[in-house]
Design a protein around this motif. Structure first.
Motif, mmCIF file in Angstrom:
data_model
loop_
_atom_site.group_PDB
_atom_site.id
_atom_site.type_symbol
_atom_site.label_atom_id
_atom_site.label_comp_id
_atom_site.label_asym_id
_atom_site.label_seq_id
_atom_site.Cartn_x
_atom_site.Cartn_y
_atom_site.Cartn_z
ATOM 1 N N ILE A 187 0.834 -1.205 0.000
ATOM 2 C CA ILE A 187 0.000 0.000 0.000
ATOM 3 C C ILE A 187 0.864 1.248 0.000
ATOM 4 C CG2 ILE A 187 -1.701 1.329 1.320
ATOM 5 C CD1 ILE A 187 -2.814 -1.364 2.319
ATOM 6 N N THR A 188 1.938 1.225 0.791
ATOM 7 C CA THR A 188 2.847 2.363 0.828
ATOM 8 C C THR A 188 3.464 2.597 -0.544
ATOM 9 O OG1 THR A 188 3.349 1.944 3.159
ATOM 10 C CG2 THR A 188 4.904 3.310 1.945
ATOM 11 N N ALA A 189 3.745 1.511 -1.268
ATOM 12 C CA ALA A 189 4.387 1.625 -2.577
ATOM 13 C C ALA A 189 3.456 2.216 -3.629
ATOM 14 C CB ALA A 189 4.893 0.258 -3.027
ATOM 15 N N ILE A 190 2.180 1.807 -3.643
ATOM 16 C CA ILE A 190 1.283 2.270 -4.707
ATOM 17 C C ILE A 190 0.402 3.426 -4.272
ATOM 18 C CG2 ILE A 190 1.271 -0.061 -5.654
ATOM 19 C CD1 ILE A 190 -1.655 -0.307 -4.802
ATOM 20 N N ASN A 220 -7.708 -8.570 2.804
ATOM 21 C CA ASN A 220 -8.517 -7.723 3.685
ATOM 22 C C ASN A 220 -8.173 -6.258 3.507
ATOM 23 O OD1 ASN A 220 -8.447 -6.200 6.511
ATOM 24 N ND2 ASN A 220 -10.146 -7.646 6.600
ATOM 25 N N MET A 221 -6.886 -5.951 3.411
ATOM 26 C CA MET A 221 -6.454 -4.547 3.364
ATOM 27 C C MET A 221 -6.326 -4.003 1.954
ATOM 28 S SD MET A 221 -3.933 -4.021 6.625
ATOM 29 C CE MET A 221 -3.850 -2.275 6.252
ATOM 30 N N THR A 222 -6.727 -4.787 0.959
ATOM 31 C CA THR A 222 -6.712 -4.294 -0.415
ATOM 32 C C THR A 222 -7.538 -3.026 -0.551
ATOM 33 O OG1 THR A 222 -6.459 -6.530 -1.258
ATOM 34 C CG2 THR A 222 -7.238 -4.884 -2.803
ATOM 35 N N ILE A 223 -8.643 -2.981 0.161
ATOM 36 C CA ILE A 223 -9.524 -1.828 0.083
ATOM 37 C C ILE A 223 -8.819 -0.560 0.548
ATOM 38 C CG2 ILE A 223 -10.510 -2.114 2.399
ATOM 39 C CD1 ILE A 223 -12.503 -1.286 -0.774
ATOM 40 N N GLU A 224 -7.786 -0.703 1.379
ATOM 41 C CA GLU A 224 -7.054 0.459 1.885
ATOM 42 C C GLU A 224 -6.148 1.067 0.827
ATOM 43 O OE1 GLU A 224 -8.380 1.225 4.516
ATOM 44 O OE2 GLU A 224 -9.146 -0.706 5.176
ATOM 45 N N ALA A 225 -5.995 0.379 -0.313
ATOM 46 C CA ALA A 225 -5.282 0.958 -1.454
ATOM 47 C C ALA A 225 -6.266 1.524 -2.474
ATOM 48 C CB ALA A 225 -4.399 -0.090 -2.111
ATOM 49 N N SER A 281 11.809 -9.621 -0.383
ATOM 50 C CA SER A 281 13.045 -9.796 0.387
ATOM 51 C C SER A 281 13.545 -8.497 1.003
ATOM 52 C CB SER A 281 14.136 -10.399 -0.503
ATOM 53 O OG SER A 281 14.516 -9.499 -1.532
ATOM 54 N N ARG A 282 13.050 -7.359 0.521
ATOM 55 C CA ARG A 282 13.494 -6.056 1.029
ATOM 56 C C ARG A 282 12.553 -5.497 2.101
ATOM 57 N NH1 ARG A 282 17.261 -3.568 -2.263
ATOM 58 N NH2 ARG A 282 16.554 -1.500 -1.595
ATOM 59 N N LEU A 283 11.475 -6.219 2.411
ATOM 60 C CA LEU A 283 10.511 -5.721 3.387
ATOM 61 C C LEU A 283 11.007 -5.899 4.818
ATOM 62 C CD1 LEU A 283 7.184 -7.064 1.826
ATOM 63 C CD2 LEU A 283 7.989 -4.693 1.851
ATOM 64 N N VAL A 284 10.558 -4.999 5.694
ATOM 65 C CA VAL A 284 10.866 -5.045 7.119
ATOM 66 C C VAL A 284 9.555 -4.886 7.881
ATOM 67 C CG1 VAL A 284 13.150 -4.031 6.745
ATOM 68 C CG2 VAL A 284 11.207 -2.538 7.291
ATOM 69 N N PRO A 285 9.535 -5.115 9.186
ATOM 70 C CA PRO A 285 8.323 -4.810 9.956
ATOM 71 C C PRO A 285 7.926 -3.340 9.781
ATOM 72 C CG PRO A 285 9.813 -6.143 11.260
ATOM 73 C CD PRO A 285 10.568 -5.746 10.027
ATOM 74 N N HIS A 286 6.645 -3.097 9.593
ATOM 75 C CA HIS A 286 6.143 -1.750 9.312
ATOM 76 C C HIS A 286 5.324 -1.191 10.469
ATOM 77 C CE1 HIS A 286 7.529 -2.339 5.244
ATOM 78 N NE2 HIS A 286 6.998 -1.204 4.832
ATOM 79 N N VAL A 287 5.299 0.138 10.555
ATOM 80 C CA VAL A 287 4.468 0.869 11.519
ATOM 81 C C VAL A 287 3.907 2.090 10.799
ATOM 82 C CG1 VAL A 287 4.348 2.039 13.751
ATOM 83 C CG2 VAL A 287 6.007 0.191 13.403
ATOM 84 N N SER A 288 2.611 2.316 10.899
ATOM 85 C CA SER A 288 2.049 3.532 10.307
ATOM 86 C C SER A 288 2.318 4.717 11.217
ATOM 87 C CB SER A 288 0.546 3.370 10.062
ATOM 88 O OG SER A 288 -0.164 3.329 11.287
ATOM 89 N N TRP A 289 2.533 5.871 10.616
ATOM 90 C CA TRP A 289 2.786 7.105 11.383
ATOM 91 C C TRP A 289 1.677 8.134 11.201
ATOM 92 C CZ3 TRP A 289 2.758 11.311 8.215
ATOM 93 C CH2 TRP A 289 3.039 11.090 6.859
ATOM 94 N N GLY A 290 0.829 7.942 10.163
ATOM 95 C CA GLY A 290 -0.157 8.955 9.831
ATOM 96 C C GLY A 290 -1.586 8.506 10.018
ATOM 97 N N VAL A 291 -2.454 8.991 9.138
ATOM 98 C CA VAL A 291 -3.886 8.742 9.301
ATOM 99 C C VAL A 291 -4.489 8.035 8.095
ATOM 100 C CG1 VAL A 291 -4.243 10.616 10.947
ATOM 101 C CG2 VAL A 291 -4.402 11.098 8.492
ATOM 102 N N ASN A 292 -3.661 7.385 7.300
ATOM 103 C CA ASN A 292 -4.131 6.415 6.332
ATOM 104 C C ASN A 292 -3.052 5.345 6.200
ATOM 105 O OD1 ASN A 292 -2.419 6.770 3.836
ATOM 106 N ND2 ASN A 292 -3.266 8.850 3.929
ATOM 107 N N PRO A 293 -3.402 4.143 5.753
ATOM 108 C CA PRO A 293 -2.438 3.041 5.773
ATOM 109 C C PRO A 293 -1.218 3.241 4.886
ATOM 110 C CG PRO A 293 -4.664 2.184 5.714
ATOM 111 C CD PRO A 293 -4.772 3.661 5.474
ATOM 112 N N GLN A 295 0.508 5.913 4.861
ATOM 113 C CA GLN A 295 1.446 6.732 5.643
ATOM 114 C C GLN A 295 2.137 5.821 6.659
ATOM 115 O OE1 GLN A 295 -1.310 9.884 6.891
ATOM 116 N NE2 GLN A 295 -0.481 11.227 5.294
ATOM 117 N N THR A 296 3.035 5.017 6.120
ATOM 118 C CA THR A 296 3.673 3.943 6.872
ATOM 119 C C THR A 296 5.149 3.864 6.504
ATOM 120 O OG1 THR A 296 1.621 2.643 6.957
ATOM 121 C CG2 THR A 296 3.667 1.431 7.239
ATOM 122 N N VAL A 297 5.988 3.494 7.459
ATOM 123 C CA VAL A 297 7.413 3.297 7.205
ATOM 124 C C VAL A 297 7.878 2.034 7.922
ATOM 125 C CG1 VAL A 297 7.922 5.758 6.916
ATOM 126 C CG2 VAL A 297 8.109 4.703 9.180
#
Length: 467
Positions: A187-190, A220-225, A281-293, A295-297
Motif C-alpha cells: 500500500i505504501t508503494a502504490i 482484507n487490506m486491499t480496500i485500503e489501497a 526480500s526487502r521488506l521489514v516490519p512496518h508501523v504507520s505514522w499517519g492517518v491512512n495506511p 502513511q507507513t514506514v
C-alpha cells in the motif's frame, strides 16, 4: 483471442445481463447488524421477501460487547440494531450466528472458517473489508445499504466493471516479517488510492508461500489501497484449508468442485490493465505514522518530513496527519511511546495471528501504564486458542482476554481508545477518530503489537522472536 485474468473469469461467469454496468448473480451475501436494518426495512415497505435466504448468512459482530456479554447489550444503538437483525432473520428464514452460537464472530472470519467462502464465488456484504474473501479466488466486495436490499430481494447486483491490476510480489519474506508488513509495504508503494477502480490480483512466489490466514490479511487490506477487491488464485493451500469444513462440498461434490476450482487461474497470455512489483526480500516490519495506511514506514525508519513529498496533496496530508498524531518529523519510530494495544479485527484476529503475538508475549509482562486487549476474530478462534493455552500466556503477561467481536477496531461499546491515547493496533484502518474521538492509531502486525505492549514503545520484533 487473449487469455483472461482470474478476475475476468469470475466476473464473466456471473453476468446475467448487460455490459457496463452488468447485472451480476451473487453466490453469497453476508449480513451483520450495522448495515442491514434499513435494507430489511425497505423490503418490508415494498412487501418483498428475501429471494434466497439459503444464500444469505448473518452474524453479530460490530456491536457485540467483548466482555460480560451474558449481562446483555447495554449500548442502546447496538441493542436496537442486534434486535432488529434477530427479528429480520427470523422473519425471512436466514441463518444467524447469534451471541449464544459457538460459530459467532466477525463476518469476514466466520465465513472462511465455516467453508462458506469458496473459489470462483461472487460474495458481497455491507462492509468494505469483504475483500478478505478474495484470498480464496473469490470476487468479493463491499456494497451500500441500498445494494444490500437489492441483493436480498433479487440475489443480483448491478456493477460497473473495474479494471484488472497485478501486484507481483517476488522473493521470500525475511524472517520476522509478516503478511501485515507485506500488505502495508504494498500500500505504501502504490499509495492509498493506487488501486482505484481496479481489482488487484496478488501474484508471485511470496504470495504462493503464504498460508490462507496470511492471504486473508493481504486481501482484507486491499480496500485500503482504494481498490474494489483483492484476489489470490486458489491452489493446493486453498484446497487443503477448505477440505472437510462444515459448508464445503463433500464426497463427489468435492471432486467436482476441485475440478472447477483448478481452472480459477489467470491465463499465461492474459494482460492486466496495470502491474506493480514488490520485492518481498526487502521488506521489514512496518508501523504507520499517519492517518491512512499508506502513511507507513519500516520500524527502522523515522517519521517523515512533509517537504520530502513532491506531490502537494501528499505533503499537505502529511502536515495534517502529523498535527493529529502529535508527532515530530525525524522522530525514530522506535522512540514513539504507546499506551494502548489492540490485537484483533478481521485483518489480524485469526488463530495464526494470536499465536504470533503469544510467542512474543510468553514469559514477559505488559509495561505498567499500558492497556492491552486481545480480541479473537470468532468464538471458534477463541476456543481453539484456549485449547492451545494462548489465553493463559496472554493473561499471565497482563493482556485482557476477550470474546469475539470487532471491538476497538472501530471503537464499539466500551472498547474505545480515549482522546489523545496512542494505540498499537492490528486493525486495518488508522483514520482520524477510527478507534475513538481524538485517538491515535498505529497499524502493526500482531507480533509488533505484542512487543510494543511489553516495552511501551515500538520495537523491531525481529530482535524478540526466537528463530
Amino acid at each position: 483471442m487473449a487469455g483472461q485474468t482470474l478476475f475476468q473469469k469470475v466476473w464473466d461467469s456471473h453476468v446475467v445481463t448487460g455490459t457496463d454496468p452488468s447485472l451480476l448473480y451473487v453466490d453469497l451475501q453476508l449480513v451483520h447488524e450495522v448495515t442491514s436494518p434499513q435494507a430489511f426495512a425497505g423490503l418490508a415497505q415494498s412487501n418483498r421477501r428475501v429471494r434466497r435466504p439459503d444464500l444469505t448468512l448473518a452474524t453479530i459482530d460490530h456491536g457485540v460487547p467483548t466482555t460480560d456479554r451474558h449481562l446483555g447489550i447495554r449500548d442502546r444503538l447496538s441493542k436496537t440494531q442486534i434486535d432488529a437483525l434477530r427479528a429480520n432473520c427470523a422473519t425471512h428464514g436466514i441463518t444467524l450466528f447469534d451471541l449464544d452460537d459457538p460459530r459467532q464472530g466477525i463476518v469476514h472470519v466466520i465465513a472462511p472458517e465455516q467453508g462458506l467462502t469458496q473459489p470462483g464465488m461472487l460474495i458481497v456484504c455491507g462492509d468494505s473489508h469483504t475483500s478478505t474473501h478474495g484470498a480464496f479466488g473469490a470476487l468479493a466486495f463491499g456494497i451500500g445499504t441500498s445494494e444490500v436490499e437489492h441483493v436480498l430481494a433479487t440475489q443480483t447486483i448491478w456493477q460497473s466493471r473495474p479494471g484488472s491490476m497485478a501486484i507481483e510480489i517476488d522473493g521470500q519474506l525475511p524472517w520476522g516479517v509478516s503478511a501485515k508488513d507485506l500488505i502495508l509495504g504494498a500500500i505504501t508503494a502504490i499509495g492509498v488510492s493506487g488501486g482505484g477502480k481496479h481489482v488487484i490480483e496478488y501474484r508471485g512466489a511470496a504470495v504462493e508461500a503464504l498460508t490462507m490466514e496470511e492471504r486473508m490479511t493481504v486481501c482484507n487490506m486491499t480496500i485500503e489501497a482504494g481498490a474494489r477487491a483483492g484476489m489470490i488464485a486458489p491452489d493446493e493451500t486453498t484446497f487443503a484449508y477448505l477440505k472437510d469444513r462444515p459448508f464445503a462440498p463433500q464426497g463427489q461434490d468435492w471432486d467436482l468442485a476441485l475440478e472447477a476450482w483448478t481452472t480459477m487461474r489467470t491465463d499465461p497470455d492474459a494482460v492486466f490493465d496495470a502491474t506493480h512489483h514488490v520485492d518481498a526480500s526487502r521488506l521489514v516490519p512496518h508501523v504507520s505514522w499517519g492517518v491512512n495506511p499508506a502513511q507507513t514506514v519500516g520500524i527502522d525508519g523515522e517519521v517523515p518530513h512533509p517537504e520530502t513529498f513532491t506531490d502537494h496533496l501528499q505533503r499537505d496530508s502529511a502536515v495534517r496527519a502529523l498535527q493529529y498524531m502529535d508527532l515530530d518529523p525525524g522522530t525514530p519510530m522506535t522512540d514513539i511511546v504507546i499506551d494502548h494495544v489492540f490485537i484483533g479485527s478481521c485483518a489480524n484476529g485469526r488463530l495464526e495471528d494470536l499465536r504470533a503475538a503469544a510467542r512474543v508475549a510468553e514469559g514477559k509482562s505488559v509495561k505498567n501504564g499500558v492497556s492491552a486487549i486481545v480480541v479473537p476474530g470468532s468464538m471458534q478462534v477463541k476456543a481453539q486458542a484456549e485449547a492451545e493455552g494462548l489465553d493463559r500466556i496472554f493473561t499471565s503477561a497482563g493482556f485482557e482476554w476477550r470474546d469475539a467481536g470487532c471491538s476497538s477496531c472501530l471503537a464499539m461499546n466500551p472498547d474505545v481508545i480515549p482522546p489523545g491515547g496512542r494505540c498499537a493496533s492490528t486493525s486495518n484502518r488508522n483514520y482520524e477518530g477510527r478507534q475513538g474521538r481524538g485517538a491515535r492509531t498505529h497499524l502493526v502486525s500482531p507480533a509488533m503489537a505484542a512487543a510494543s505492549a511489553i516495552t511501551g514503545h515500538f520495537v523491531d520484533v525481529r530482535e524478540w522472536e526466537p528463530r
